[in-house]
Design an enzyme around this catalytic site. Sequence first.
Site, mmCIF file in Angstrom:
data_model
loop_
_atom_site.group_PDB
_atom_site.id
_atom_site.type_symbol
_atom_site.label_atom_id
_atom_site.label_comp_id
_atom_site.label_asym_id
_atom_site.label_seq_id
_atom_site.Cartn_x
_atom_site.Cartn_y
_atom_site.Cartn_z
ATOM 1 N N GLN A 154 -8.209 14.923 1.151
ATOM 2 C CA GLN A 154 -6.914 14.505 1.691
ATOM 3 C C GLN A 154 -5.751 15.134 0.915
ATOM 4 O O GLN A 154 -4.793 15.638 1.492
ATOM 5 C CB GLN A 154 -6.822 12.979 1.633
ATOM 6 C CG GLN A 154 -5.573 12.389 2.274
ATOM 7 C CD GLN A 154 -5.578 10.855 2.273
ATOM 8 O OE1 GLN A 154 -6.477 10.233 1.707
ATOM 9 N NE2 GLN A 154 -4.576 10.270 2.890
ATOM 10 N N ASP A 156 -11.700 2.235 7.185
ATOM 11 C CA ASP A 156 -11.223 3.577 7.518
ATOM 12 C C ASP A 156 -11.479 4.497 6.315
ATOM 13 O O ASP A 156 -10.578 4.791 5.535
ATOM 14 C CB ASP A 156 -9.728 3.485 7.855
ATOM 15 C CG ASP A 156 -9.180 4.798 8.375
ATOM 16 O OD1 ASP A 156 -9.915 5.513 9.057
ATOM 17 O OD2 ASP A 156 -8.003 5.096 8.078
ATOM 18 N N HIS A 160 0.835 -1.210 0.000
ATOM 19 C CA HIS A 160 0.000 0.000 0.000
ATOM 20 C C HIS A 160 0.865 1.254 0.000
ATOM 21 O O HIS A 160 0.666 2.162 -0.812
ATOM 22 C CB HIS A 160 -0.936 0.001 1.221
ATOM 23 C CG HIS A 160 -1.695 1.282 1.392
ATOM 24 N ND1 HIS A 160 -2.693 1.672 0.515
ATOM 25 C CD2 HIS A 160 -1.591 2.279 2.316
ATOM 26 C CE1 HIS A 160 -3.171 2.858 0.912
ATOM 27 N NE2 HIS A 160 -2.528 3.240 1.991
ATOM 28 N N THR A 176 -4.204 0.521 5.446
ATOM 29 C CA THR A 176 -4.774 -0.204 4.304
ATOM 30 C C THR A 176 -3.937 -1.431 3.975
ATOM 31 O O THR A 176 -2.709 -1.342 3.904
ATOM 32 C CB THR A 176 -4.814 0.723 3.071
ATOM 33 O OG1 THR A 176 -5.459 1.926 3.450
ATOM 34 C CG2 THR A 176 -5.531 0.074 1.912
ATOM 35 N N TYR A 205 -3.423 17.593 3.351
ATOM 36 C CA TYR A 205 -2.508 16.787 4.166
ATOM 37 C C TYR A 205 -1.127 17.408 4.388
ATOM 38 O O TYR A 205 -0.395 16.990 5.288
ATOM 39 C CB TYR A 205 -2.392 15.367 3.603
ATOM 40 C CG TYR A 205 -1.337 15.125 2.567
ATOM 41 C CD1 TYR A 205 -0.146 14.466 2.902
ATOM 42 C CD2 TYR A 205 -1.512 15.533 1.250
ATOM 43 C CE1 TYR A 205 0.822 14.232 1.946
ATOM 44 C CE2 TYR A 205 -0.554 15.298 0.296
ATOM 45 C CZ TYR A 205 0.614 14.664 0.642
ATOM 46 O OH TYR A 205 1.577 14.431 -0.301
ATOM 47 N N ARG A 248 4.242 10.498 -5.459
ATOM 48 C CA ARG A 248 5.593 11.044 -5.393
ATOM 49 C C ARG A 248 6.441 10.498 -6.530
ATOM 50 O O ARG A 248 6.184 10.786 -7.689
ATOM 51 C CB ARG A 248 6.218 10.758 -4.020
ATOM 52 C CG ARG A 248 5.636 11.632 -2.909
ATOM 53 C CD ARG A 248 6.342 11.389 -1.585
ATOM 54 N NE ARG A 248 6.331 9.988 -1.212
ATOM 55 C CZ ARG A 248 5.373 9.414 -0.475
ATOM 56 N NH1 ARG A 248 4.382 10.140 -0.019
ATOM 57 N NH2 ARG A 248 5.418 8.139 -0.200
HETATM 58 MN MN MN Z 1 -6.284 4.196 7.272
#
Ligand code: MN
Length: 406
Positions: free
Chosen positions: A231, A224, A124, A340, A235, A133
């Site tokens: 995000q 989640d 993940h 995740t 973030y 990135r």
């Molecule tokens: Mn999470």
Amino acid sequence: MIIGIPENSDFSIHNIPFGIFETSNKSPRAGVAIGEYIIDLAELSDYGVFDFETSVLKKETLNDFISLGKAITSKVRIDIQSWLQDTSSVLAKHSELFIRQSSAKMRIPIRIGDYTDFYSSEEHATNIGKMFRDPKNALLPNWKHIPVGYHGRASSIVVSGTPIHRPIGQTKPKEDQPPVYGPTKRLDFELEVGFITGKNTMLGQSVPIDLAEEYIFGLVLLNDWSARDIQKWEYVPLGPFLAKNFASHISPWIVTLEALNAFRIPGPDQTPDVLPYLKSIGEKNYDIQLEVSITPEGSEEENICHSNYKYMYWNMAQQLAHHTVNGCNINVGDLYGSGTISGKDESSYGSMLELTWMGTKPIQMKDRSTRTFIKDGDTVTMRGYGEKNGLRVGFGEVSAKVLASK
Ligand code: MN
């Protein structure tokens, strides 16, 4: 066995998970799942079969029961296993102690004081690094040295079955335009397993890695939820915030660590070597099959992901040892998310972000609709179970429907 258990039931006699349930004429109370039934622990305790203060079984959460410690909670589980096989036991004599799961409503099983979410699946973290990135240096330099995590929000954690509204927030769809306000267009799930601590520590105390599992009561499935567009904009530089705290769902039954013993396996080889306080000995990963499905409004449920908890790079003991190495205290009923859980295979990715590769590869559904992210009316369901030599221990499911924004 004094009752029939369907073949392939998650709630076999090897499991005996704990939860809180209520019915039209029973107030919330502790129970254990067996087959299609719940055993009412509060009522069972009235027969004087337990040698601890049983008022803890009549509360709205399991925190006080869990606080009694594993010597007691494990014995309850083992006693029930033996009573289920004894035709002269208290359970055999009192069929009214068995309540059909279909006639009960499950409540959130614990009062969660603190919630921490890790980021411990290498696949993940690599996928996210590639997308956002540098594909050549997908993992950040700290990732193989630290079980990276962040402090989440406990107030918005709800039990399976609770519908949620699509969150609203701030996003920045166009680089050269100001941010906009509105419903998220990139609502996503995260397939996770959460563990619940069963012991307190004092401020300043650390949990050494070789004792860490003694502090873990059991596990739940965790969705989640994430709003990827929110995000992406918010973030920097401090990490997840409103894209994560609008809701997370957990499954209602806490599967104890003891019930999962049969599914222990070694974790992946950790190179470079981790620091001594993170050195893990023995089999601390768990072979638990995980799956995710989407049920579009008015349509059939469709599986979109098969993953496995065994893919974790960092195990629970390492996560807890790291979390407390600085003296951060923990409490009974805290929840810790795995992050995740993705495997190597494309069909094992644990989020829509990865499954559709940032929305560039839509999933074709059987009803001819497509999905890049989660639509209003969709129900997302996660299931998990271990299975070995005919022995099955499962979590049931964590499932929730997404409604339109308010
Ligand atoms: Mn999470």
